[in-house]
Design a protein around this motif. Structure first.
Motif: not given
Length: 770
Positions: A451-454, A497-506, A513-519, A521-524
């Motif tokens: 997910a890093g690239k996303f 949409r970018i975060f959707d791709q990041a979550e899908e990747a992991v 996946l938990k780390r991406v969802r926490i990342a 948080l600022p958008i939410m």
């Protein structure tokens, strides 16, 4: 037993295995020696000096443990007098290393890594230099410590030595930031951060040195004279000889308690109420016509009493400009703060006045510590795209001979990209010339995996949108400031949409996946903050369902709950500086959700309000008192648009129900102070009264509801924890059409408030007649 089937993996192999990108931090060529099949692993030893100190032993033990994790081979630690001629790592001030370090005269925190045949010398300057050298070498062969709990250990049967010696002398001698991870000793040492133990007292210390609760009543002359009144708890009177004596005596006591500490702060409190007495004013006029004149005059006298300590003082806010016609004692440290600067571009671009101040202070002293800011105080989890400015800022400070940095950040757990920020800032302070983009990439790919690239795409997209928009970043700002620019509806859609791709990747890796969802948080958080301030838009928290009736969108309720839950999983303790734990944030929004579900029972919704006094135009119009929408109370510094504000006046209006109706109760909520008394101008009304009328001419006797809370936070500290108060009156099936409302303001802030005499504010959000 060592598994001889383990394949040899090169440095590039380590990185590929870790999913890391090369470049930036890897600046020296390597050649493999240790662990090659032609070498005997059993002959390698970790050699420490015969009289090894605690840090040298720790460095050797850390090296042993990390190599054990890497290769499953346990190297012995031996004293130098026990060492024969085997291949070895020489760690610390061994006789072999001493020749090298003496020749180089290594400074504090410097590192030396030198190959010598099949041996490697690891040493450093000062107390922690050898530990830094060990960690630096471990990083060069693929080890990483991304956070205090997450790292990377390469698995291999061989490692590589540099082809030639590595010597690094950090230009910035004192390097600190205050992300929570950096308070972990293992993380702090790995990333070569300076110890906080060198500080005895750290900033805003006037109240600690001359306590207002001890001297405020008996000696008000010790404190600032403001508009003719001495106000304890503001600043101290710097021209008063007795104040100097009290400060020196208190410092002597504290130094006895912590004799090893080097830095002792004698510095202004966090407000702008400096003394205006004739003698302090004379000193300021004599030394350049700026308030820092009296500060340096005073601190110089303190410093002379403690020549073996460094006396630090702030150049901050009203004292940022340098004085003139005065010398600064050599053991006085100037902590220069750029709190006013914008953060969308490097500070020398957005705040040329600060550049001048830095130059002016530099003419007086070379003992300057820059206090820089990488935080949004009132929105700790909000998007804050300033990563691209961190390296240019640090290089700017270095170019201006600044050799000490405190990069203020979110001291609470969690926060927007906290792990990445701590990692990047730490590495750039030790080496300002490092490749910041490579550091970011290695962290993202190491910490987030595929997910890093996303996440990188998200960071770049937000930065580009910010710069293209021409918007500014304010450390006291928030998401609503950017709702039409880099946090527009279009851009928010792109980020999601970018975060959707990041979550899908992991999605198959629960930790990643938990780390991406926490990342995310600022958008939410931004969606919630922007949505609460809009109506009749796609992104609003609210929607109309029939006529004037407004309800909360179910998906926004779900988002608030999910946001709070993720905050807790991340260990977030505060969403604003000093306030708003996640549970309080949830309570604030649950008040909205529950209250608006009951609006069918409120007969005042949509009814006209006739103003007698007029609210501030900066907040909601008076019609918001009956719009059926409640405001959140979690942001004391920036109440949302549903709160109606009155500045320096009582609130008076008449509500017209349109026809004769039966009423049972009338209530209104008012916001209360949630922050320190020295910042907040918002207080509860002394009382609220309601009178009713059938014809709008003759009114009943007013029901008066008195504020039960003592508003003085010094006498009643619990008042700060009261976010709002409901003023409710019961009318028991009274017939009325008109309701006259009065809220009694303090008008001016009282004597206990640090801003005595300034206008007091009232905030209310809805009159609810049932």
């Amino acid at each position: 037993m060592r598994d001889n089937s383990i394949k040899k993996i090169s440095r590039q192999g380590f990185l590929k295995e870790a999913g890391l990108l090369t470049g930036g931090i890897f600046v020296f060529p390597m050649h493999a020696v240790f662990g090659e099949e032609k070498n005997n692993w059993a002959t390698y030893q970790l050699v420490v000096p015969d009289n090894a100190n605690k840090i040298e032993l720790e460095a050797a033990e850390q090296f042993r443990q990390q190599l054990l994790l890497m290769s499953d081979f346990n190297l012995p630690i031996v004293k130098e007098n026990e060492y024969g001629s085997e291949s070895a790592f020489f760690i610390g001030n061994t006789r072999k290393a001493h020749i090298e370090t003496e020749a180089l005269k290594l400074e504090q925190d410097s590192i030396l890594i030198k190959p010598e045949g099949q041996n490697l010398i690891l040493a450093g300057g000062g107390e922690l230099g050898v530990l830094y050298a060990v960690y630096h070498f471990l990083e060069s062969i693929g080890f990483r410590k991304y956070t205090s709990t997450v790292g990377f250990v390469p698995k291999a049967a061989s490692i590589q030595f540099p082809e030639k010696e590595i010597v690094h002398v950090p230009f910035i001698k004192y390097r600190t930031t205050n992300y929570k991870d950096t308070r972990d000793p293992a993380y702090s040492n790995w990333h070569k951060l300076s110890s906080r133990e060198v500080w005895g007292l750290f900033v805003h210390t006037f109240n600690e040195l001359v306590p207002p609760d001890e001297f405020g009543t008996t000696h008000p002359e010790y404190f600032s004279l403001i508009n003719g009144n001495r106000l304890p708890g503001t600043q101290i009177c710097l021209s008063n000889a007795q104040v100097l004596e009290k400060v020196v005596n208190k410092l002597q006591q504290k130094i006895k308690e912590k004799p090893a500490a080097i830095y002792w702060s004698v510095s202004q409190n966090d407000n702008d109420q400096h003394c205006q007495c004739s003698e302090c004013t004379r000193l300021n006029n004599e030394y350049g016509g700026v308030p820092s004149g009296s500060i340096i005059y005073f601190v110089n006298q303190v410093a002379k009493k403690f020549p073996d300590k460094i006396i630090s003082t702030l150049a901050y806010w009203y004292s940022r400009k340098a004085p003139s016609n005065i010398s600064i004692e050599p053991n006085v440290n100037i902590m220069l703060c750029n709190i006013e600067s914008r953060r969308h571009l490097p500070v020398y671009t957005t705040d040329p006045a600060f550049s001048k101040d830095l130059t002016d202070w530099g003419r007086l002293t070379n003992n300057i510590l820059i206090w820089d800011y990488n935080i949004q105080f009132t929105n700790l989890v909000s998007p804050f795209p300033n990563l691209h400015t961190i390296k240019p800022n640090i290089q700017f400070y270095k170019e201006n001979r600044v050799n000490a940095l405190f990069m203020q950040a979110n001291a609470e757990a969690g926060g927007e990209m906290a792990g990445l920020r701590a990692y990047l800032i730490s590495k750039l302070m030790y080496n300002p010339d490092a490749d910041d983009n490579a550091i970011i990439n290695e962290y993202l790919n190491g910490y987030y995996g595929e997910a890093g690239k996303f996440i990188r795409l998200y960071i770049d997209s937000m930065r580009e949108s910010l710069l293209k928009s021409g918007a500014q970043l304010n450390i006291f700002g928030g998401p609503t400031d950017a709702k039409d620019s880099w946090l527009s509806m279009e851009m928010m859609g792109q980020y999601n949409r970018i975060f959707d791709q990041a979550e899908e990747a992991v999605k198959k890796n629960a930790d990643l996946l938990k780390r991406v969802r926490i990342a995310r948080l600022p958008i939410m958080y931004a969606e919630i903050q922007i949505g609460r301030n809009e109506l009749d838009t796609t992104r609003s928290m609210f929607k109309r369902i029939s006529g004037k009736k407004v309800v909360v969108k179910p998906e926004m309720k779900s988002m608030v709950s999910e946001f709070v839950q993720l905050c807790k999983e991340d260990g977030v303790t505060r969403l604003q500086e000093r306030s708003t734990p996640p549970d309080d944030f949830l309570k604030s929004y649950n008040r909205i959700f529950k209250g608006m579900e009951e609006m069918d029972k409120v007969i005042s919704v949509g009814k006209p309000v006739i103003p007698i006094s007029f609210p501030e135009k900066s907040q909601a119009a008076i019609s918001a008192l009956t719009d059926g929408i409640l405001g959140s109370y979690e942001s004391w510094s920036n109440p949302d648009i549903h709160w109606v504000a009155y500045k320096g006046q009582h609130m008076d209006f008449v509500l017209d129900l349109g026809k004769l109706m039966t009423i049972n109760s009338v209530s209104m909520d008012f916001l209360n102070v949630q922050a320190q008394a020295d910042w907040n101008l918002l207080v509860l009304p002394s009382f609220v009264s309601y009178a009713v009328s059938v014809d709008g001419k003759t009114y009943s006797a007013a029901q008066k509801i008195v504020n039960p809370h003592n508003p003085n936070p010094f006498e009643n500290p619990a008042i700060i924890k009261v976010p709002y108060h409901t003023f409710n009156a019961t009318f028991n099936r009274t017939k009325a059409r008109y309701i006259k409302v009065h809220a009694e303001s303090m008008l001016q802030l009282p004597s206990w408030h640090i801003r005595k005499g300034q206008p007091a504010w009232l905030y209310t959000d809805e009159i609810m007649v049932r």
